[in-house]
Structures are given as structure tokens and as C-alpha cells.
Design an enzyme around this catalytic site. Sequence first.
Site, PDB file in Angstrom:
ATOM      1  N   GLY A 185       0.822  -1.243   0.099  1.00 47.06           N
ATOM      2  CA  GLY A 185      -0.084   0.000   0.086  1.00 47.06           C
ATOM      3  C   GLY A 185       0.603   1.352   0.206  1.00 47.06           C
ATOM      4  N   SER A 186       0.755   2.249  -1.101  1.00 46.11           N
ATOM      5  CA  SER A 186       1.557   3.110  -1.170  1.00 46.11           C
ATOM      6  C   SER A 186       1.195   4.215  -2.257  1.00 46.11           C
ATOM      7  CB  SER A 186       3.076   2.387  -1.436  1.00 46.11           C
ATOM      8  OG  SER A 186       2.846   1.343  -2.537  1.00 46.11           O
ATOM      9  N   ARG A 187       2.330   4.941  -2.602  1.00 35.38           N
ATOM     10  CA  ARG A 187       1.839   5.847  -3.636  1.00 35.38           C
ATOM     11  C   ARG A 187       3.433   6.315  -4.239  1.00 35.38           C
ATOM     12  NH1 ARG A 187       0.961  11.577  -0.909  1.00 35.38           N
ATOM     13  NH2 ARG A 187       2.563  12.674  -2.339  1.00 35.38           N
TER      14      ARG A 187
END
Length: 216
Positions: A185-187
Site C-alpha cells: 500500500g503506497s503511492r
Amino acid sequence: MFHKEGYKIMAITAVSLLVINIGSYSLINQYWIKFAILLASIVFFILIVQFFRNPTRRTALNDDHVVAPVDGKVVAIEEVFEKEYFQEKRLQVSIFMSPLNVHVTRHPVGGIVKYSKYHPGKFLVAWHPKSSEENERTTVVVENAVTGPVLYRQIAGALAKRIVNYAQEGNEVIQGSDSGFIKFGSRVDVFLPIGTPIKVSLNEKVKGGITVIAEV
């Protein structure tokens, strides 16, 4: 096809769940509890396996295009001051990845890696305004004769505990090729020159290595 970063975690998960289920069948008498543990184990393992999937992507190589580095949803298109490398205003395109997205990071442009740096940090939620500067992250700059230097930044989220970055300064990379992986989960933020025509819109879903996010 699975990403190499997932093999060890998938193996450990499989062995751990196997031990848990053998123990439950040996020690627990209620059938429904055994079944619930088995069902939960299967669901959990499927989630882990799908997280590390690595689908084959055939990028249409084009130095005029900047492709999405990851799968996810466009959550920001805005002018910001990029202070780590350019030290000037840039156009930032941010793509958020949920745990259900493919988490392979791909080079948005081809060229020479001019800069690659890892920064330890916090684990704020990936959409937090300060996550780009305070979270664990890596910054990579790739340059070619058409796009010039393009910076992209892997940013860990609240669930991500490790960023893998394969980009090494001085190496030549191919657009759409594997640049790294972010676990859970990240960007990813992409920084482009002010005035660059953007080909995506807010909340649009994009595919890494496929969707053209900008054209120079």
C-alpha cells in the site's frame, strides 16, 4: 507470474498457515472452528499471493510519452515546489495504490538514471500531504533527450514497511521496465516540467507501463 520480492514472503506464509492448521486439527475439537481457521488461512494466502502478482506488460516505447509507473488511481495533479533535486516548481502527478493493486514500479521513461536515493522515514497514510517528504521513500531521476529529466518518487504508506529500488545511477533503463517494488500500500509521485500536457484526470485508474500520463 509473481514478483521475485514475494517468493520468500509467500513461502513463509504458506508454511506458517500449514503449521497453524495442523495444530488446529490436532488440538481443537469443534469442527466449525477448524473450518473457520482453514477458510481464513486460504483467504489470507490468496490475498498475499495476489499482492505479489507481476503481470506481463508490453510498453509501447516512445520518448515523447511518460507512462504510469504503477497501477492505481490518480489522486493529485498539481504544481508543487520540488526541493530535493530540481529545487524549482514542477507539475506533480500522484498515483495511489491500494493493497489490491499490482505494486511493481516501472520506469515511466527510458534513458539514463541520473539520481537514485533512499530516504528512511515515517509511515503516514499515503494520501497524507506530508507523506511525500516525511515517509520512507526513494527518489529516482531518469533523463533522455526528449523528455529531459523526469523524477518519480516511491512513497511508503501506512501498511508499507519496505521499498525496493533497483535504479542505479549511471545505468541505462528501458521505459516500462521493472524499477522496484513497494510492499503493501503506497503511492508514486511523478514530477514533470510546468506546462507538460497531462493525459490523465483526477480519480482515473491507470496501469503501470501502459497508460500514458503525459506527452512532451
